[in-house]
Motif scaffolding. Structure first.
Motif, PDB file in Angstrom:
ATOM      1  N   GLU A 128      41.960  32.899  34.585  1.00  0.00           N
ATOM      2  CA  GLU A 128      40.820  33.816  34.645  1.00  0.00           C
ATOM      3  C   GLU A 128      39.511  33.121  34.997  1.00  0.00           C
ATOM      4  OE1 GLU A 128      42.310  37.345  31.586  1.00  0.00           O
ATOM      5  OE2 GLU A 128      40.772  35.918  30.930  1.00  0.00           O
ATOM      6  N   THR A 129      39.407  31.845  34.681  1.00  0.00           N
ATOM      7  CA  THR A 129      38.140  31.140  34.931  1.00  0.00           C
ATOM      8  C   THR A 129      38.255  30.112  36.049  1.00  0.00           C
ATOM      9  OG1 THR A 129      38.585  29.385  33.306  1.00  0.00           O
ATOM     10  CG2 THR A 129      37.521  31.406  32.504  1.00  0.00           C
ATOM     11  N   LEU A 130      39.405  30.065  36.717  1.00  0.00           N
ATOM     12  CA  LEU A 130      39.608  29.066  37.770  1.00  0.00           C
ATOM     13  C   LEU A 130      38.559  29.229  38.865  1.00  0.00           C
ATOM     14  CD1 LEU A 130      41.419  26.823  39.032  1.00  0.00           C
ATOM     15  CD2 LEU A 130      42.661  28.670  40.183  1.00  0.00           C
ATOM     16  N   PRO A 131      37.660  28.252  39.026  1.00  0.00           N
ATOM     17  CA  PRO A 131      36.646  28.371  40.077  1.00  0.00           C
ATOM     18  C   PRO A 131      37.231  28.040  41.445  1.00  0.00           C
ATOM     19  CG  PRO A 131      36.356  26.310  38.898  1.00  0.00           C
ATOM     20  CD  PRO A 131      37.474  27.041  38.210  1.00  0.00           C
ATOM     21  N   PHE A 132      36.632  28.620  42.471  1.00  0.00           N
ATOM     22  CA  PHE A 132      37.078  28.334  43.833  1.00  0.00           C
ATOM     23  C   PHE A 132      37.017  26.838  44.108  1.00  0.00           C
ATOM     24  CE2 PHE A 132      35.544  27.249  48.099  1.00  0.00           C
ATOM     25  CZ  PHE A 132      36.665  27.584  48.842  1.00  0.00           C
ATOM     26  N   GLU A 133      35.974  26.184  43.596  1.00  0.00           N
ATOM     27  CA  GLU A 133      35.785  24.753  43.837  1.00  0.00           C
ATOM     28  C   GLU A 133      36.993  23.943  43.387  1.00  0.00           C
ATOM     29  OE1 GLU A 133      33.342  21.803  41.243  1.00  0.00           O
ATOM     30  OE2 GLU A 133      31.952  22.612  42.734  1.00  0.00           O
ATOM     31  N   LYS A 134      37.527  24.278  42.206  1.00  0.00           N
ATOM     32  CA  LYS A 134      38.671  23.533  41.682  1.00  0.00           C
ATOM     33  C   LYS A 134      39.923  23.818  42.498  1.00  0.00           C
ATOM     34  CE  LYS A 134      41.217  22.545  37.429  1.00  0.00           C
ATOM     35  NZ  LYS A 134      41.320  22.814  35.970  1.00  0.00           N
ATOM     36  N   ALA A 190      38.790  42.893  41.840  1.00  0.00           N
ATOM     37  CA  ALA A 190      39.687  43.727  41.039  1.00  0.00           C
ATOM     38  C   ALA A 190      41.147  43.390  41.344  1.00  0.00           C
ATOM     39  CB  ALA A 190      39.418  45.203  41.319  1.00  0.00           C
ATOM     40  N   LYS A 191      41.445  43.170  42.617  1.00  0.00           N
ATOM     41  CA  LYS A 191      42.816  42.827  43.000  1.00  0.00           C
ATOM     42  C   LYS A 191      43.185  41.428  42.509  1.00  0.00           C
ATOM     43  CE  LYS A 191      43.072  45.809  47.081  1.00  0.00           C
ATOM     44  NZ  LYS A 191      43.251  45.877  48.554  1.00  0.00           N
ATOM     45  N   THR A 192      42.211  40.529  42.542  1.00  0.00           N
ATOM     46  CA  THR A 192      42.459  39.177  42.036  1.00  0.00           C
ATOM     47  C   THR A 192      42.764  39.210  40.547  1.00  0.00           C
ATOM     48  OG1 THR A 192      40.991  38.200  43.701  1.00  0.00           O
ATOM     49  CG2 THR A 192      41.479  36.873  41.756  1.00  0.00           C
ATOM     50  N   ALA A 193      42.015  40.046  39.802  1.00  0.00           N
ATOM     51  CA  ALA A 193      42.247  40.178  38.361  1.00  0.00           C
ATOM     52  C   ALA A 193      43.622  40.778  38.086  1.00  0.00           C
ATOM     53  CB  ALA A 193      41.157  41.039  37.740  1.00  0.00           C
ATOM     54  N   ALA A 194      44.009  41.775  38.897  1.00  0.00           N
ATOM     55  CA  ALA A 194      45.326  42.394  38.724  1.00  0.00           C
ATOM     56  C   ALA A 194      46.437  41.392  39.022  1.00  0.00           C
ATOM     57  CB  ALA A 194      45.443  43.612  39.637  1.00  0.00           C
ATOM     58  N   PHE A 245      49.113  30.481  42.264  1.00  0.00           N
ATOM     59  CA  PHE A 245      47.918  31.294  42.016  1.00  0.00           C
ATOM     60  C   PHE A 245      46.665  30.574  42.513  1.00  0.00           C
ATOM     61  CE2 PHE A 245      44.271  32.539  39.460  1.00  0.00           C
ATOM     62  CZ  PHE A 245      44.305  33.926  39.568  1.00  0.00           C
ATOM     63  N   ALA A 246      46.568  29.277  42.209  1.00  0.00           N
ATOM     64  CA  ALA A 246      45.406  28.498  42.650  1.00  0.00           C
ATOM     65  C   ALA A 246      45.343  28.444  44.172  1.00  0.00           C
ATOM     66  CB  ALA A 246      45.471  27.091  42.069  1.00  0.00           C
ATOM     67  N   ALA A 276      46.180  38.155  38.670  1.00  0.00           N
ATOM     68  CA  ALA A 276      46.196  37.209  37.553  1.00  0.00           C
ATOM     69  C   ALA A 276      46.979  37.777  36.373  1.00  0.00           C
ATOM     70  CB  ALA A 276      44.770  36.871  37.132  1.00  0.00           C
ATOM     71  N   GLU A 277      46.804  39.076  36.098  1.00  0.00           N
ATOM     72  CA  GLU A 277      47.533  39.702  34.993  1.00  0.00           C
ATOM     73  C   GLU A 277      49.032  39.709  35.250  1.00  0.00           C
ATOM     74  OE1 GLU A 277      46.783  40.663  31.983  1.00  0.00           O
ATOM     75  OE2 GLU A 277      44.718  39.983  32.268  1.00  0.00           O
ATOM     76  N   LEU A 278      49.414  39.944  36.506  1.00  0.00           N
ATOM     77  CA  LEU A 278      50.836  39.926  36.848  1.00  0.00           C
ATOM     78  C   LEU A 278      51.423  38.531  36.651  1.00  0.00           C
ATOM     79  CD1 LEU A 278      53.345  41.325  37.980  1.00  0.00           C
ATOM     80  CD2 LEU A 278      52.502  40.814  40.284  1.00  0.00           C
ATOM     81  N   VAL A 279      50.682  37.524  37.079  1.00  0.00           N
ATOM     82  CA  VAL A 279      51.141  36.143  36.902  1.00  0.00           C
ATOM     83  C   VAL A 279      51.237  35.809  35.417  1.00  0.00           C
ATOM     84  CG1 VAL A 279      50.563  33.713  37.285  1.00  0.00           C
ATOM     85  CG2 VAL A 279      50.240  35.371  39.128  1.00  0.00           C
ATOM     86  N   LEU A 280      50.230  36.210  34.639  1.00  0.00           N
ATOM     87  CA  LEU A 280      50.240  35.936  33.202  1.00  0.00           C
ATOM     88  C   LEU A 280      51.405  36.641  32.510  1.00  0.00           C
ATOM     89  CD1 LEU A 280      46.416  36.119  32.461  1.00  0.00           C
ATOM     90  CD2 LEU A 280      47.893  34.149  32.034  1.00  0.00           C
TER      91      LEU A 280
END
Length: 254
Positions: A143-149, A228-232, A214-215, A234-238
């Motif tokens: 959820e907090t993975l920054p683009f930079e990382k 919103a799609k990115t959050a969805a 995911f990264a 992430a939830e599927l992966v989790l």
């Protein structure tokens, strides 16, 4: 009859011990004498090497924090040592004192991440509820993975294909994560049998592929991704991670 002399300088704990030997050789009986003394001004001749101080180590860590964004923005190949020095507000010459090459920087980044990974899994192993702790850490990562990382580790992965030292470090990191995931699953299920470990080994590979994937997707779709799609996603992966972690290791009956 001939004559010669020589001087040997030996650096020992910050002082130079000078051995001066003069040898006179005759036709029949050679004679020699050896004189040794410690020079009080020897520190001027050969100063002892100082280990990296805490301040220098902190400075190196600060440099790593600042150059990550440069690699993420320009890519590994598109970044020069001058770009990196400028990002840290250092002269190029001073920057080279800490890191002589871009490969050295990537190596330091990988080693630092290895230490952080070990610390995170220590927290999982020592937690009263290791399963809940593991899921909390995974959720925070996704959820907090920054683009930079995400961008940085894509660049590191690419660099590993051409630099043997980075390749070896990445393999070490992969093995460290895999073995720690297996230990965490053993702790979560309380099953250390060979059969269970075999299943946990396979699950560890799946967990790592999901997080890495995911990264990678976040990095590739950074400019077009809908939050919103990115959050969805992430939830599927989790959800998949959760099911993989907590499913019973018992093999289905044949």
């Amino acid at each position: 009859m001939n004559e010669y002399s020589f001087t040997i300088h030996i650096c020992l704990t910050g002082r130079v011990i000078r051995f001066a030997a003069c040898t006179r050789t005759g036709l029949r009986k050679p004679q020699s004498r050896l004189r040794a003394w410690i020079s009080e001004d020897s520190l001027m001749d050969a100063p002892a090497a100082n280990p990296m101080t805490t301040a220098a180590s902190d400075r190196a860590s600060d440099i790593l924090d600042k150059v990550k964004s440069v690699f993420a923005l320009n890519g590994f190949e598109g970044t020069s040592m001058q770009d990196l020095a400028q990002a840290t507000q250092m002269s190029v010459g001073n920057f080279y004192r800490y890191f002589p090459s871009k490969d050295a920087i990537v190596t330091a980044l990988v080693k630092r991440d290895l230490e952080e990974i070990e610390a995170l899994f220590d927290a999982v192993r020592s937690a009263e509820d290791p399963g809940a702790m593991f899921m909390t850490l995974l959720r925070h990562e996704l959820e907090t993975l920054p683009f930079e990382k995400a961008a940085l580790w894509s660049e590191v992965q690419a660099a590993s294909y051409r630099c043997p030292e980075i390749t070896a470090l990445m393999r070490t990191m992969d093995e460290t994560v895999r073995s720690n995931v297996v230990v965490a699953l053993v702790r979560i299920h309380g099953d250390d049998s060979p059969e269970a470990r075999e299943i946990f080994e396979t699950r560890a590979q799946l967990l790592m592929a999901l997080v890495h994937g995911f990264a990678q997707r976040k990095y590739c779709a950074c400019e077009t991704a809908d939050p919103a799609k990115t959050a969805a996603f992430a939830e599927l992966v989790l959800s998949t991670l959760h099911d993989t972690i907590f499913a019973s290791p018992s093999k289905p009956a044949k």
